[in-house]
Design a protein around this motif. Sequence first.
Motif, PDB file in Angstrom:
ATOM      1  N   LEU A 297       0.828  -1.204   0.000  1.00 38.21           N
ATOM      2  CA  LEU A 297       0.000   0.000   0.000  1.00 38.21           C
ATOM      3  C   LEU A 297       0.865   1.257   0.000  1.00 38.21           C
ATOM      4  O   LEU A 297       0.599   2.207  -0.748  1.00 38.21           O
ATOM      5  CB  LEU A 297      -0.926  -0.002   1.212  1.00 38.21           C
ATOM      6  N   LEU A 298       1.900   1.261   0.835  1.00 44.51           N
ATOM      7  CA  LEU A 298       2.792   2.420   0.888  1.00 44.51           C
ATOM      8  C   LEU A 298       3.528   2.603  -0.437  1.00 44.51           C
ATOM      9  O   LEU A 298       3.838   3.726  -0.840  1.00 44.51           O
ATOM     10  CB  LEU A 298       3.791   2.255   2.031  1.00 44.51           C
ATOM     11  N   GLY A 299       3.771   1.498  -1.135  1.00 44.59           N
ATOM     12  CA  GLY A 299       4.455   1.543  -2.425  1.00 44.59           C
ATOM     13  C   GLY A 299       3.542   1.876  -3.587  1.00 44.59           C
ATOM     14  O   GLY A 299       3.935   1.667  -4.750  1.00 44.59           O
ATOM     15  N   GLY A 300       2.330   2.343  -3.303  1.00 44.66           N
ATOM     16  CA  GLY A 300       1.426   2.719  -4.380  1.00 44.66           C
ATOM     17  C   GLY A 300       0.815   1.547  -5.110  1.00 44.66           C
ATOM     18  O   GLY A 300       0.375   1.673  -6.260  1.00 44.66           O
ATOM     19  N   GLY A 301       0.778   0.388  -4.453  1.00 51.72           N
ATOM     20  CA  GLY A 301       0.146  -0.790  -5.050  1.00 51.72           C
ATOM     21  C   GLY A 301       1.119  -1.858  -5.497  1.00 51.72           C
ATOM     22  O   GLY A 301       0.688  -2.873  -6.055  1.00 51.72           O
ATOM     23  N   THR A 302       2.418  -1.661  -5.257  1.00 46.14           N
ATOM     24  CA  THR A 302       3.404  -2.653  -5.689  1.00 46.14           C
ATOM     25  C   THR A 302       4.296  -3.082  -4.530  1.00 46.14           C
ATOM     26  O   THR A 302       4.514  -2.331  -3.575  1.00 46.14           O
ATOM     27  CB  THR A 302       4.315  -2.109  -6.812  1.00 46.14           C
ATOM     28  N   ILE A 308      -0.159  -5.117  -7.391  1.00 46.10           N
ATOM     29  CA  ILE A 308      -1.409  -5.700  -6.921  1.00 46.10           C
ATOM     30  C   ILE A 308      -2.591  -4.848  -7.357  1.00 46.10           C
ATOM     31  O   ILE A 308      -3.629  -5.369  -7.772  1.00 46.10           O
ATOM     32  CB  ILE A 308      -1.389  -5.829  -5.378  1.00 46.10           C
ATOM     33  N   ILE A 309      -2.426  -3.531  -7.264  1.00 46.55           N
ATOM     34  CA  ILE A 309      -3.512  -2.610  -7.593  1.00 46.55           C
ATOM     35  C   ILE A 309      -2.898  -1.343  -8.184  1.00 46.55           C
ATOM     36  O   ILE A 309      -1.759  -0.985  -7.865  1.00 46.55           O
ATOM     37  CB  ILE A 309      -4.351  -2.300  -6.326  1.00 46.55           C
ATOM     38  N   GLY A 310      -3.631  -0.676  -9.057  1.00 43.05           N
ATOM     39  CA  GLY A 310      -3.122   0.518  -9.711  1.00 43.05           C
ATOM     40  C   GLY A 310      -2.927   1.681  -8.756  1.00 43.05           C
ATOM     41  O   GLY A 310      -3.672   1.846  -7.787  1.00 43.05           O
ATOM     42  N   ARG A 311      -1.935   2.504  -9.039  1.00 45.91           N
ATOM     43  CA  ARG A 311      -1.615   3.642  -8.167  1.00 45.91           C
ATOM     44  C   ARG A 311      -2.804   4.589  -8.032  1.00 45.91           C
ATOM     45  O   ARG A 311      -3.147   5.022  -6.930  1.00 45.91           O
ATOM     46  CB  ARG A 311      -0.404   4.385  -8.731  1.00 45.91           C
ATOM     47  N   LYS A 312      -3.451   4.932  -9.139  1.00 43.45           N
ATOM     48  CA  LYS A 312      -4.571   5.867  -9.077  1.00 43.45           C
ATOM     49  C   LYS A 312      -5.794   5.226  -8.414  1.00 43.45           C
ATOM     50  O   LYS A 312      -6.566   5.912  -7.736  1.00 43.45           O
ATOM     51  CB  LYS A 312      -4.928   6.362 -10.475  1.00 43.45           C
ATOM     52  N   THR A 313      -5.966   3.933  -8.587  1.00 44.57           N
ATOM     53  CA  THR A 313      -7.062   3.239  -7.918  1.00 44.57           C
ATOM     54  C   THR A 313      -6.866   3.266  -6.415  1.00 44.57           C
ATOM     55  O   THR A 313      -7.814   3.495  -5.650  1.00 44.57           O
ATOM     56  CB  THR A 313      -7.169   1.785  -8.415  1.00 44.57           C
TER      57      THR A 313
END
Length: 407
Positions: A297-302, A308-313
């Motif tokens: 989560l802190l890594g913006g989704g990676t 795992i999930i897109g940064r903007k999402t």
Amino acid sequence: MTAQTAAKQPAAPQTPPLPQAKPQSLGLSPVRLQKLSDAFKRDIDKGTIPGVTIMVARRGQIGWFEALGRQNPEGAAPMAHNSIFRIFSMTKPIVSVGIVMLLEDGYLQLNDPVAKYIPEFADQKVGVENNGKLDLVPLARPMTVQDLLRHTSGITYDHTGNSLVQQLYKETRLRSRKISNAEHAAMVASLPLICQPGAEWNYSRSTDILGRIIEVVSGKSLSAFLTERILAPLQMTETAFHTSPENTDRLAEPFAADPWTGEKVQLFNMLEQPVMESGGGGLVSTPMDYARFCQMLLGGGTLDGMRIIGRKTLQLMASDHLGPKVKVDSPMLPAGHSFGLGFAVRTHQGMAPFAGSVGQFYWSGVAGTFFWIDPKEELFTVFMSQGPGQREYFRTLVRSMVYAAVD
């Protein structure tokens, strides 16, 4: 391999550790972090809690990771870095990420009505109290997937109040771990809502319903979906809806009675495989497993090159989704905070009785686990204990003392 089948195998390989560094190299004061540990040692010595784990990470590395006290008040084993905890509602952010992954895959929309996936929700009514009686009125608009994510669905929990709707909840088998996710969702749908969808923030069984939507959309059990899409990619090998008997000597347990009230403390058996895989509160995990989720989560989704999930999402999830029009009257959202899609979100620098940063997001578990992500400070904290009655006290304590250590 699903989370269910994984739990039947020999002990899982140890979760890969995140890199560690000296706290001062991360802009963290070791002297002040030691004061944090000392404060918890005092509470352990006073009998406030059997034991705790505290992890503070910054800039992608762990700067402080302590296991203090005993793992089980009935035994002599010390708390350990790999102790296993019931994380209860810290399940919710994982499931919320899962449902939003289906949004990214094009299988659903946030404004989809819940009844599109669970037809029983099409006929719901809202319960309005009138002179001690419950009048059932039609929905002003359908409940949506977004309502479930931000707890504006009108669904509730029976333990957060004693309204007439909540009294109806108490008469059901909703707390049973022996019903399926489908049966649970149908039972919730048969009950009136506590308010119109979108009108109020009510902490609720909404995330359990999201877990059922994941099953309907993916065609897989919730545990299978979470393992395939989140837990296995993040190498969260010890996060599941139960754990193996081989891990009996690693289970963190509470006092039998609350040290402040004397009331009996009864939590679910982590070795028992439930029929219901509760998306709202059923997972068990370890500090390092959950730390890998937090670092993602802190890594913006990676994490480790795995998206795992897109940064903007993720930015959308960690934004204010209540605004000024949604009524909020709950100690679970302190002053200066709102709620996003699966997380509480800090909206003001002041107002709350503890330090933090605008834009941080977090959630917690009823048995005493807690985490937060602070993108501005590139920091996350994972705190784990098993003491339901002391959870609010410890959340405030750990927040204040961690931020005191940030240089």
